[in-house]
Scaffold this motif. Structure first.
Motif, PDB file in Angstrom:
ATOM      1  N   ILE A 117       0.833  -1.208   0.000  1.00  0.00           N
ATOM      2  CA  ILE A 117       0.000   0.000   0.000  1.00  0.00           C
ATOM      3  C   ILE A 117       0.864   1.252   0.000  1.00  0.00           C
ATOM      4  N   HIS A 118       1.972   1.215   0.721  1.00  0.00           N
ATOM      5  CA  HIS A 118       2.910   2.339   0.717  1.00  0.00           C
ATOM      6  C   HIS A 118       3.387   2.632  -0.706  1.00  0.00           C
ATOM      7  N   GLN A 119       3.713   1.572  -1.444  1.00  0.00           N
ATOM      8  CA  GLN A 119       4.170   1.751  -2.833  1.00  0.00           C
ATOM      9  C   GLN A 119       3.095   2.451  -3.658  1.00  0.00           C
ATOM     10  N   VAL A 120       1.857   2.021  -3.506  1.00  0.00           N
ATOM     11  CA  VAL A 120       0.754   2.622  -4.253  1.00  0.00           C
ATOM     12  C   VAL A 120       0.590   4.081  -3.854  1.00  0.00           C
ATOM     13  N   LEU A 121       0.656   4.365  -2.562  1.00  0.00           N
ATOM     14  CA  LEU A 121       0.470   5.733  -2.086  1.00  0.00           C
ATOM     15  C   LEU A 121       1.618   6.649  -2.484  1.00  0.00           C
ATOM     16  N   VAL A 122       2.827   6.127  -2.546  1.00  0.00           N
ATOM     17  CA  VAL A 122       3.965   6.939  -2.980  1.00  0.00           C
ATOM     18  C   VAL A 122       3.778   7.334  -4.436  1.00  0.00           C
ATOM     19  N   VAL A 123       3.328   6.404  -5.274  1.00  0.00           N
ATOM     20  CA  VAL A 123       3.043   6.717  -6.679  1.00  0.00           C
ATOM     21  C   VAL A 123       1.902   7.717  -6.757  1.00  0.00           C
ATOM     22  N   LYS A 124       0.864   7.507  -5.946  1.00  0.00           N
ATOM     23  CA  LYS A 124      -0.278   8.414  -5.917  1.00  0.00           C
ATOM     24  C   LYS A 124       0.149   9.813  -5.478  1.00  0.00           C
ATOM     25  N   LYS A 125       1.067   9.881  -4.520  1.00  0.00           N
ATOM     26  CA  LYS A 125       1.509  11.174  -4.005  1.00  0.00           C
ATOM     27  C   LYS A 125       2.178  12.002  -5.102  1.00  0.00           C
ATOM     28  N   GLN A 126       2.825  11.327  -6.051  1.00  0.00           N
ATOM     29  CA  GLN A 126       3.478  12.042  -7.137  1.00  0.00           C
ATOM     30  C   GLN A 126       2.467  12.801  -7.999  1.00  0.00           C
ATOM     31  N   THR A 127       1.210  12.279  -8.017  1.00  0.00           N
ATOM     32  CA  THR A 127       0.179  12.960  -8.796  1.00  0.00           C
ATOM     33  C   THR A 127      -0.784  13.752  -7.914  1.00  0.00           C
ATOM     34  N   ASP A 128      -0.655  13.594  -6.599  1.00  0.00           N
ATOM     35  CA  ASP A 128      -1.545  14.264  -5.658  1.00  0.00           C
ATOM     36  C   ASP A 128      -0.711  14.872  -4.533  1.00  0.00           C
ATOM     37  N   GLU A 129      -0.356  16.098  -4.680  1.00  0.00           N
ATOM     38  CA  GLU A 129       0.527  16.756  -3.717  1.00  0.00           C
ATOM     39  C   GLU A 129      -0.128  16.982  -2.356  1.00  0.00           C
ATOM     40  N   GLY A 130      -1.468  16.785  -2.235  1.00  0.00           N
ATOM     41  CA  GLY A 130      -2.160  17.069  -0.987  1.00  0.00           C
ATOM     42  C   GLY A 130      -2.074  15.971   0.065  1.00  0.00           C
ATOM     43  N   LEU A 131      -1.475  14.845  -0.221  1.00  0.00           N
ATOM     44  CA  LEU A 131      -1.412  13.733   0.732  1.00  0.00           C
ATOM     45  C   LEU A 131      -0.228  13.929   1.680  1.00  0.00           C
ATOM     46  N   GLU A 132      -0.534  14.182   2.947  1.00  0.00           N
ATOM     47  CA  GLU A 132       0.502  14.399   3.949  1.00  0.00           C
ATOM     48  C   GLU A 132       0.936  13.072   4.559  1.00  0.00           C
ATOM     49  N   GLU A 133       2.095  13.080   5.225  1.00  0.00           N
ATOM     50  CA  GLU A 133       2.672  11.885   5.842  1.00  0.00           C
ATOM     51  C   GLU A 133       1.693  11.197   6.794  1.00  0.00           C
ATOM     52  N   GLY A 134       1.070  11.961   7.668  1.00  0.00           N
ATOM     53  CA  GLY A 134       0.118  11.384   8.623  1.00  0.00           C
ATOM     54  C   GLY A 134      -1.069  10.737   7.933  1.00  0.00           C
ATOM     55  N   ASP A 135      -1.555  11.372   6.860  1.00  0.00           N
ATOM     56  CA  ASP A 135      -2.666  10.802   6.094  1.00  0.00           C
ATOM     57  C   ASP A 135      -2.236   9.516   5.403  1.00  0.00           C
ATOM     58  N   ARG A 136      -1.023   9.510   4.859  1.00  0.00           N
ATOM     59  CA  ARG A 136      -0.506   8.320   4.180  1.00  0.00           C
ATOM     60  C   ARG A 136      -0.395   7.154   5.158  1.00  0.00           C
ATOM     61  N   LEU A 137       0.145   7.413   6.355  1.00  0.00           N
ATOM     62  CA  LEU A 137       0.281   6.357   7.364  1.00  0.00           C
ATOM     63  C   LEU A 137      -1.088   5.813   7.785  1.00  0.00           C
ATOM     64  N   PHE A 138      -2.051   6.720   7.932  1.00  0.00           N
ATOM     65  CA  PHE A 138      -3.403   6.289   8.279  1.00  0.00           C
ATOM     66  C   PHE A 138      -3.981   5.399   7.186  1.00  0.00           C
TER      67      PHE A 138
END
Length: 182
Positions: A117-138
């Protein structure tokens, strides 16, 4: 393949067979090693107890479906392969999951799904700058626990939905959670 890995795999194969036949709680080290035609001490050269062996099987077989493929396969392919593996080994996992004693299947599965899931979210973060670290961990925690819960229920219920269809449903649920926020 080294001799130690061959020995571990032989012990694991017999263990899986016995768990499927008589249930996790009735499997003993003595039964495993008698069926394996090996000395009892050989078991303890590799594993502490049958719980350690069950954990090793999960790490060796299922986790390689996740972590060994992360570098070159898309997450959708990994999810599908994982569910095919569980469907092929459903009797073993159903017996492990329904045992009331010590059981770390869910813990290991959750841990390794978080990596995916981290891998997916890291890729997603590249296209969505609004995802913060705390949100990603959640989100990693939320989706890993949801996947584990649904997978456990699916296995215990006898994998009534085909693994490919179940994987498709899980992918849809996952993707819907990442649609653009309004």
């Amino acid at each position: 393949m080294t001799g130690s890995l061959i020995t571990k795999k032989k012990i694991a194969k017999v263990f899986k067979k016995l768990v499927a036949e008589i249930g996790f709680e009735k499997v003993t080290i003595a039964k495993i090693m008698k069926e394996s035609n090996m000395r009892r001490q050989t078991f303890y050269d590799y594993f502490q107890d049958k719980y350690d062996l069950a954990d090793w099987i999960f790490r060796q077989e299922a986790i390689e479906k996740i972590e060994d493929n992360l570098a070159y396969e898309g997450w959708q392919f990994i999810v599908e392969n994982l569910f095919v593996y569980f469907e092929e080994n459903q009797v073993f996992y159903r017996r492990i999951l329904t045992f009331e004693g010590q059981n770390s299947f869910q813990e290991y599965y959750t841990q390794h799904l978080k990596v995916l899931i981290h891998q997916v979210l890291v890729v997603k973060k590249q296209t969505d700058e609004g995802l913060e670290e705390g949100d990603r961990l959640f989100l990693e925690e939320f989706y890993a626990n949801a996947f584990v819960s649904l997978t456990t229920k699916w296995i215990i219920d006898g994998c009534k939905i085909d693994s490919h269809r179940f994987a498709e449903q899980m992918k849809i649920a996952f993707l819907m959670g990442f649609e653009e926020r309004q």
